[in-house]
Design an enzyme around this catalytic site. Structure first.
Site, PDB file in Angstrom:
ATOM      1  N   GLY A   3     -60.004-110.536  11.318  1.00 23.27           N
ATOM      2  CA  GLY A   3     -58.870-109.887  10.691  1.00 23.27           C
ATOM      3  C   GLY A   3     -58.065-109.102  11.716  1.00 23.27           C
ATOM      4  O   GLY A   3     -58.479-108.950  12.872  1.00 23.27           O
ATOM      5  N   CYS A   4     -56.920-108.578  11.293  1.00 16.70           N
ATOM      6  CA  CYS A   4     -56.025-107.905  12.243  1.00 16.70           C
ATOM      7  C   CYS A   4     -56.671-106.664  12.857  1.00 16.70           C
ATOM      8  O   CYS A   4     -56.571-106.447  14.067  1.00 16.70           O
ATOM      9  CB  CYS A   4     -54.697-107.568  11.570  1.00 16.70           C
ATOM     10  SG  CYS A   4     -54.823-106.534  10.089  1.00 16.70           S
ATOM     11  N   HIS A   5     -57.338-105.839  12.038  1.00 17.79           N
ATOM     12  CA  HIS A   5     -58.000-104.654  12.579  1.00 17.79           C
ATOM     13  C   HIS A   5     -59.091-105.060  13.567  1.00 17.79           C
ATOM     14  O   HIS A   5     -59.208-104.494  14.657  1.00 17.79           O
ATOM     15  CB  HIS A   5     -58.632-103.821  11.468  1.00 17.79           C
ATOM     16  CG  HIS A   5     -57.684-103.374  10.408  1.00 17.79           C
ATOM     17  ND1 HIS A   5     -56.619-102.536  10.658  1.00 17.79           N
ATOM     18  CD2 HIS A   5     -57.641-103.643   9.076  1.00 17.79           C
ATOM     19  CE1 HIS A   5     -55.969-102.297   9.527  1.00 17.79           C
ATOM     20  NE2 HIS A   5     -56.571-102.964   8.560  1.00 17.79           N
TER      21      HIS A   5
END
Length: 203
Positions: A3-5
Site C-alpha cells: 500500500g501507499c503508506h
C-alpha cells in the site's frame, strides 16, 4: 504490491535493517500525511461533497486503535521484531503523501549521523529509476523551510530525505499516493513480471 503508506515506510527502513544499522527490535514509530484519494470512492465523495461539514477540511488523524491494515506488511517486509507505532493523517488535498520515521542514533546498532544514514541509503538505491535519495542537507529542495506535499504527484517517483544531525534523525519520503503508492507501482510490478523494462509506460 504494498500500500501507499507501506511503500515509503519499507523503502526508507528496509535497507537500514538489512545493513545492520537499525536493529529489528528498535521501537519504530511512523507518521504519514496523505491525500484523501487514498481512502477510496467513499472518502473522495465525502471530501468533494459541497455540503461537507467544516471539520472535514482539517487534518484528521485516524486508525487510532493503532491497528492500521498496512502494519502487518510493514512489519514483515522490513523484518521488524514488533509492529511499529503507525499514525496516519488524512488531509484536504486530493493526492500526495509524506511518510516520516524518526530515529535516535544512540539507540541504533551503528551510531550514525543523519549524513551517514543518507549516504547508506544513497548507496543502496544507486541506479534506481524511481527512488531518489535527496542530497544532505536538503535545504535547496525545501520551499521557505517547508517540505512540500505534492511535488511527486503525477509520477512514479519517490524521494527520500534525511534530516537532522548527530543526535536526532528524521527520514521522510515523498510520493504520489496514486502513483508510486498505487497505479504506478502496479504497472512497475507488471513490467517486472513480464520481463520488460520496469519503467515502460512510466517515464
Amino acid at each position: 504490491m504494498p500500500g501507499c503508506h507501506a511503500t515509503g515506510f519499507v523503502l526508507m527502513l528496509y535497507p537500514l535493517v538489512a545493513e545492520g544499522i537499525v536493529a529489528p527490535d528498535y521501537p519504530v514509530t511512523c507518521h504519514t500525511v496523505a491525500g484523501y484519494s487514498g481512502g477510496g470512492k467513499a472518502m473522495i465523495a465525502d471530501y468533494e461533497n459541497k455540503n461537507a461539514p467544516d471539520y472535514i477540511k482539517n487534518p484528521r488523524p485516524y486508525s487510532l486503535a493503532l491497528n492500521h491494515k498496512h502494519i502487518p506488511e510493514m512489519t514483515k517486509i522490513v523484518g521488524l521484531a514488533r509492529p511499529p507505532v503507525f499514525a496516519p493523517t488524512v488531509v484536504n488535498v486530493y493526492a500526495g503523501e509524506i511518510i516520516s520515521i524518526p530515529l535516535v542514533p544512540d539507540y541504533l546498532k551503528k551510531k550514525l549521523s543523519a549524513a551517514d544514514i543518507r549516504e547508506a541509503l544513497a548507496e543502496y538505491y544507486a541506479g534506481e529509476k524511481f527512488v531518489k535519495v535527496m542530497p544532505y542537507p536538503a535545504d535547496a529542495y525545501l520551499k521557505n523551510g517547508f517540505l512540500t506535499f505534492t511535488d511527486c504527484n503525477g509520477t512514479n517517483n519517490l524521494e527520500i530525505f534525511v534530516f537532522g544531525g548527530k543526535d536526532r534523525v528524521l527520514l521522510s519520503a515523498r510520493l504520489d499516493n496514486l502513483g508510486k503508492g498505487a497505479s504506478g507501482a502496479a504497472v512497475q510490478c507488471m513490467n517486472i513480471v513480464l520481463g520488460v523494462d520496469e519503467g515502460r509506460g512510466l517515464e
